[in-house]
Motif scaffolding. Structure first.
Motif, short mmCIF file in Angstrom:
data_model
loop_
_atom_site.label_atom_id
_atom_site.label_comp_id
_atom_site.label_asym_id
_atom_site.label_seq_id
_atom_site.Cartn_x
_atom_site.Cartn_y
_atom_site.Cartn_z
N ASP A 53 1.18 9.07 -5.93
CA ASP A 53 1.57 10.46 -5.71
C ASP A 53 2.53 10.93 -6.79
O ASP A 53 2.40 12.05 -7.30
CB ASP A 53 2.21 10.62 -4.32
CG ASP A 53 1.20 10.47 -3.19
OD1 ASP A 53 -0.01 10.58 -3.46
OD2 ASP A 53 1.64 10.23 -2.04
N ALA A 54 3.49 10.07 -7.14
CA ALA A 54 4.45 10.44 -8.17
C ALA A 54 3.76 10.62 -9.52
O ALA A 54 4.03 11.58 -10.25
CB ALA A 54 5.54 9.38 -8.28
N SER A 55 2.85 9.72 -9.86
CA SER A 55 2.16 9.84 -11.14
C SER A 55 1.23 11.04 -11.14
O SER A 55 1.06 11.70 -12.16
CB SER A 55 1.39 8.56 -11.46
OG SER A 55 0.35 8.35 -10.54
N LYS A 56 0.65 11.35 -9.99
CA LYS A 56 -0.21 12.53 -9.89
C LYS A 56 0.61 13.79 -10.13
O LYS A 56 0.19 14.68 -10.88
CB LYS A 56 -0.87 12.58 -8.51
CG LYS A 56 -1.81 13.75 -8.33
CD LYS A 56 -2.42 13.74 -6.93
CE LYS A 56 -3.27 14.96 -6.69
NZ LYS A 56 -3.77 15.02 -5.32
N GLU B 201 0.83 -1.21 0.00
CA GLU B 201 0.00 0.00 0.00
C GLU B 201 0.86 1.26 0.00
O GLU B 201 0.56 2.23 -0.70
CB GLU B 201 -0.94 0.00 1.21
CG GLU B 201 -2.10 -0.97 1.07
CD GLU B 201 -2.98 -1.02 2.32
OE1 GLU B 201 -2.65 -0.37 3.33
OE2 GLU B 201 -4.01 -1.73 2.27
N ARG B 202 1.95 1.24 0.79
CA ARG B 202 2.85 2.40 0.82
C ARG B 202 3.48 2.62 -0.55
O ARG B 202 3.57 3.74 -1.04
CB ARG B 202 3.92 2.22 1.88
CG ARG B 202 3.44 2.48 3.29
CD ARG B 202 4.60 2.60 4.25
NE ARG B 202 5.40 1.39 4.24
CZ ARG B 202 5.60 0.58 5.26
NH1 ARG B 202 5.08 0.88 6.42
NH2 ARG B 202 6.32 -0.49 5.16
N ILE B 203 3.92 1.53 -1.18
CA ILE B 203 4.54 1.64 -2.50
C ILE B 203 3.52 2.15 -3.51
O ILE B 203 3.82 3.02 -4.33
CB ILE B 203 5.13 0.28 -2.93
CG1 ILE B 203 6.35 -0.05 -2.07
CG2 ILE B 203 5.50 0.27 -4.40
CD1 ILE B 203 6.86 -1.47 -2.24
#
Length: 143
Positions: free
Chosen positions: A78-81, A70-72
């Motif tokens: 978040d990175a893709s956002k 879940e953290r990954i």
């Protein structure tokens, strides 16, 4: 026929010795069976405990793996956002620049047409003045 009768018969067949039910060897057999049963029960208890511990460890490992996944996944989202927002901003800037270039091109073309229209309007005013002047001369000469 119980197990002792079967054991007495097997001893007689294999070794040629007749053993009675009160023979000390059968006492040892009884003790041995009892110890094996108790040992089997103790082993079963230990196996059950070991199974429970393994299940708890497996559950804990599963939960840990789930939390890490879940953290990954959240980090990837978040990175893709962030990347998507950056791409959207870049696209919006490019679109705004393209619209500004088109508007500028359209305005430069219309500025030339406005200048032509202004020139034609002044020529029309000049022609009207010339016509008015000519009509005034004709009217003055005819009177």
């Amino acid at each position: 026929m119980d197990q002792f009768d079967a054991l007495i018969r097997e001893i007689a067949e294999k070794h040629g010795i007749v053993v009675g039910r009160d023979d000390p060897i059968l006492v040892l057999q009884t003790i041995n069976l009892r110890l094996m049963q108790e040992s089997s029960k103790a082993h079963q208890v230990q196996l059950d405990q070991f199974k429970e511990e393994l299940e708890l460890l497996s559950q804990r490992w599963g939960n840990d793996a789930k939390e890490k996944a879940e953290r990954i996944l959240n980090a990837a989202l978040d990175a893709s956002k962030g990347a998507m927002e950056q791409l959207m901003q870049d696209g919006a800037k490019k679109a705004a620049a393209a619209v500004a270039a088109e508007v500028s091109t359209a305005l430069s073309g219309s500025a030339f047409r406005v200048q032509q229209a202004r020139t034609i309007a002044w020529l029309n005013v000049f022609a009207s003045c010339a016509t008015l002047f000519a009509a005034a001369i004709v009217l003055w000469a005819g009177s």
